[in-house]
Design an enzyme around this catalytic site. Structure first.
Site, PDB file in Angstrom:
ATOM      1  N   VAL A  95      17.988  51.359  -3.369  1.00 25.30           N
ATOM      2  CA  VAL A  95      18.028  49.965  -2.879  1.00 25.30           C
ATOM      3  C   VAL A  95      16.877  49.143  -3.463  1.00 25.30           C
ATOM      4  O   VAL A  95      17.077  48.006  -3.913  1.00 25.30           O
ATOM      5  CB  VAL A  95      18.015  49.930  -1.331  1.00 25.30           C
ATOM      6  CG1 VAL A  95      18.014  48.495  -0.824  1.00 25.30           C
ATOM      7  CG2 VAL A  95      19.199  50.701  -0.762  1.00 25.30           C
ATOM      8  N   LYS A 124      17.503  50.915   8.697  1.00 29.60           N
ATOM      9  CA  LYS A 124      18.211  50.862   9.998  1.00 29.60           C
ATOM     10  C   LYS A 124      17.506  51.665  11.079  1.00 29.60           C
ATOM     11  O   LYS A 124      17.440  51.266  12.232  1.00 29.60           O
ATOM     12  CB  LYS A 124      19.668  51.319   9.835  1.00 29.60           C
ATOM     13  CG  LYS A 124      19.862  52.816   9.708  1.00 29.60           C
ATOM     14  CD  LYS A 124      20.980  53.162   8.789  1.00 29.60           C
ATOM     15  CE  LYS A 124      20.469  53.087   7.367  1.00 29.60           C
ATOM     16  NZ  LYS A 124      20.979  54.064   6.437  1.00 29.60           N
ATOM     17  N   GLU A 131      19.105  42.165   7.224  1.00 31.05           N
ATOM     18  CA  GLU A 131      20.547  42.156   6.927  1.00 31.05           C
ATOM     19  C   GLU A 131      21.007  43.477   6.291  1.00 31.05           C
ATOM     20  O   GLU A 131      22.083  43.993   6.593  1.00 31.05           O
ATOM     21  CB  GLU A 131      20.852  40.992   5.959  1.00 31.05           C
ATOM     22  CG  GLU A 131      22.304  40.857   5.575  1.00 31.05           C
ATOM     23  CD  GLU A 131      23.195  40.501   6.755  1.00 31.05           C
ATOM     24  OE1 GLU A 131      23.122  39.378   7.243  1.00 31.05           O
ATOM     25  OE2 GLU A 131      23.968  41.390   7.196  1.00 31.05           O
ATOM     26  N   GLY A 160      25.324  47.527   4.505  1.00 31.22           N
ATOM     27  CA  GLY A 160      24.962  47.158   3.126  1.00 31.22           C
ATOM     28  C   GLY A 160      25.184  45.696   2.782  1.00 31.22           C
ATOM     29  O   GLY A 160      24.530  44.808   3.334  1.00 31.22           O
ATOM     30  N   GLY A 204      27.450  61.990  -5.201  1.00 31.88           N
ATOM     31  CA  GLY A 204      26.258  61.261  -4.757  1.00 31.88           C
ATOM     32  C   GLY A 204      26.489  60.398  -3.524  1.00 31.88           C
ATOM     33  O   GLY A 204      25.612  59.634  -3.120  1.00 31.88           O
ATOM     34  N   ASP A 239      23.649  57.927  11.513  1.00 34.37           N
ATOM     35  CA  ASP A 239      23.561  56.680  10.748  1.00 34.37           C
ATOM     36  C   ASP A 239      24.390  55.580  11.444  1.00 34.37           C
ATOM     37  O   ASP A 239      23.917  54.462  11.646  1.00 34.37           O
ATOM     38  CB  ASP A 239      24.077  56.951   9.325  1.00 34.37           C
ATOM     39  CG  ASP A 239      24.097  55.718   8.457  1.00 34.37           C
ATOM     40  OD1 ASP A 239      23.037  55.348   7.932  1.00 34.37           O
ATOM     41  OD2 ASP A 239      25.181  55.121   8.297  1.00 34.37           O
ATOM     42  N   LYS A 295      23.110  51.999  13.462  1.00 32.96           N
ATOM     43  CA  LYS A 295      23.694  50.694  13.132  1.00 32.96           C
ATOM     44  C   LYS A 295      24.346  50.078  14.362  1.00 32.96           C
ATOM     45  O   LYS A 295      24.218  48.880  14.607  1.00 32.96           O
ATOM     46  CB  LYS A 295      24.701  50.842  11.987  1.00 32.96           C
ATOM     47  CG  LYS A 295      24.042  51.189  10.649  1.00 32.96           C
ATOM     48  CD  LYS A 295      25.049  51.618   9.611  1.00 32.96           C
ATOM     49  CE  LYS A 295      24.386  51.990   8.293  1.00 32.96           C
ATOM     50  NZ  LYS A 295      25.270  52.692   7.368  1.00 32.96           N
ATOM     51  N   GLY A 329      25.032  51.459  -1.730  1.00 30.38           N
ATOM     52  CA  GLY A 329      24.970  51.266  -3.183  1.00 30.38           C
ATOM     53  C   GLY A 329      23.865  50.295  -3.550  1.00 30.38           C
ATOM     54  O   GLY A 329      23.482  49.437  -2.742  1.00 30.38           O
TER      55      GLY A 329
HETATM   56  N1  HSE Z   1      24.401  56.663   4.209  1.00 29.70           N
HETATM   57  C1  HSE Z   1      25.019  55.402   4.492  1.00 29.70           C
HETATM   58  C2  HSE Z   1      26.523  55.516   4.293  1.00 29.70           C
HETATM   59  C3  HSE Z   1      24.536  54.288   3.616  1.00 29.70           C
HETATM   60  O1  HSE Z   1      27.036  56.546   3.871  1.00 29.70           O
HETATM   61  O2  HSE Z   1      27.186  54.544   4.594  1.00 29.70           O
HETATM   62  C4  HSE Z   1      23.273  53.648   4.077  1.00 29.70           C
HETATM   63  O3  HSE Z   1      23.370  53.117   5.369  1.00 29.70           O
END
Ligand code: HSE
Length: 428
Positions: free
Chosen positions: A15, A106, A130, A135, A188, A202, A206, A303
């Site tokens: 990023v 996050k 943001e 993303g 990846g 994750d 969020k 990404g």
């Molecule tokens: N690891 C997260 C995803 C991306 O796979 O969406 C970053 O928040």
């Protein structure tokens, strides 16, 4: 009149690197459209190899956070390190020093936004994030500005690209979970240790951020029910298709009369639902407001360049606005007193049982559902494999409580006639 705005980027990973590239490549465009001469004045990263690969001039390399903060040309600090160790210390140091911060982190915002915002307010700095959620999809700005006229009642999001990629492969190619995960790691998408993504952490971070903003009250991540996708069988995805369902890992937030309901789990949704066609590593958030009705935002949730799009848009916002807009809720560590959370939520369910194929078994199982107040919508027995004593029995329930289903599952497993092998919540 053109204004000079200097940025420092902390952490030159995917990023941070994308952010550097975006600022450099768009310099003249921002000069023309925003009247800002936006430049990266300093970068902080341990990897010389990475700094060289990005072509960052040596005179921009900082050796420490102190060096970054001492540079009078740095107006805005971008944090793209991740985690809550150095990232938290550096962000706090920048805010204390009066520098506006833009972060893509996050976990940091989810766990410590109350602490960071307190410092930002004291020193009059901006705190923008943001890129922390979904993303390149501008969901934070939408919640902060675009839907402020509404009571947001419900939000359902596919907010993790890795798990959406895995579930899409399992759905359309019939691959099993383990082999799809390996493929995702090879490409990846998934990390070497995929726990954070596949077990729903994750998505949980969020959801905590998004639902706090949507419902104007702190929604601590500790109040979120979480279940990942690692136990999902491809066979259940195929059976779900027969009922007209598609499986997605959803982050769900509801603001109901009983309280706030927040959960992350694999969910069957009708295949006609707009979220069902969000495939591969794409993300989307579907939300419902009392005035606007339904809205869906769709795009790339991860990404280098999609996430940099969110970071640099925040940088531009900060550079072109002198007033800072903080949270629309009391940003405390825990939810305010009086805010209720629904833990025993209601949902429809898909259950897959293995049952003895004998007279009276179905009646006994139906009886257990009935005794627990669970009403059945559909029941379907499938053929077992050659020689199997037990056969799959699929049950779709009406809306019922999580606790009722847990009780029924325990009772069925105790009968010796059947076992419950899969429980998946169904959302309309
Ligand atoms: N690891 C997260 C995803 C991306 O796979 O969406 C970053 O928040």
């Amino acid at each position: 009149m053109v204004r000079k705005v200097g940025v420092a980027i902390l952490g030159l990973g995917v990023v941070g690197g994308g952010t550097y590239q975006t600022i450099v490549d768009h310099h003249d465009f921002y000069l023309k459209t925003q009247q800002i001469d936006l430049t990266v004045e300093m970068v902080l990263d341990k990897s010389e190899e990475r700094l060289n690969a990005l072509g960052i001039p040596k005179d921009r390399w900082a050796g420490s956070i102190e060096e970054v903060l001492a540079n009078p040309c740095v107006d805005i600090v971008v944090e793209t390190i991740g985690g809550v160790g150095a990232a938290k210390a550096f962000v706090l140091a920048a805010l204390r020093d009066g520098k506006t911060v833009v972060t893509s982190n996050k976990e940091l915002i989810c766990k410590y936004s109350h602490e960071l915002e307190r410092v930002a307010k004291r020193t009059g700095c901006g705190l923008y994030y943001e890129a922390s959620c979904v993303g390149g999809v501008p969901i934070i700005r939408t919640l902060l500005d675009g839907v402020q006229a509404n009571h947001v009642q419900k939000m359902m999001g596919i907010v993790n690209g890795t798990t959406n990629y895995i579930l899409t492969k399992m759905t359309y190619e019939g691959a099993d979970y383990a082999e799809t995960l390996k493929e995702a790691q090879r490409l990846g998408y998934a990390e070497f240790d995929p726990t954070n993504d596949v077990e729903g952490f994750d998505s949980m971070y969020k959801l905590s951020i998004l639902s706090s903003m949507a419902f104007h009250t702190k929604v601590p991540y500790t109040n979120i029910f979480r279940e990942g996708i690692s136990k999902i069988c491809t066979q259940d995805i195929a059976y779900g298709k027969e009922f007209g369902y598609t499986l997605k890992l959803l982050a769900i937030g509801k603001n109901t009369e009983k309280g706030i309901e927040v959960r992350v789990h694999p969910t069957f949704i009708p295949s006609s639902h707009p979220l069902a066609s969000v495939n591969d590593a794409f993300n989307a958030v579907y939300l419902t407001g009392d005035a606007v009705d339904d809205i869906m935002l769709y795009g790339r949730g991860a990404g280098a360049l999609p996430t940099a799009s969110a970071v640099v848009s925040d940088v531009i916002y900060a550079a072109t606005h002198s007033e800072v807009k903080y949270s629309t809720f009391k940003n405390t560590e825990k939810a305010e007193a009086g805010v209720k959370f629904v833990s025993d939520f209601s949902s429809a369910y898909y259950l897959r049982l293995s049952v003895q194929d004998a007279a009276g078994v179905l009646a006994k199982i139906s009886n257990i559902f009935g005794k627990n107040g669970i009403s059945i919508v559909q029941i379907s027995q499938k053929n077992g494999a050659e020689g199997d004593e037990r056969v799959p029995l699929l049950v779709i329930t009406h809306k019922t409580s999580e606790s009722a289903v847990k009780n029924a599952v325990a009772k069925i497993n105790a009968t010796q006639l059947a076992t419950v092998d899969a429980v998946i919540r169904v959302e309309a």
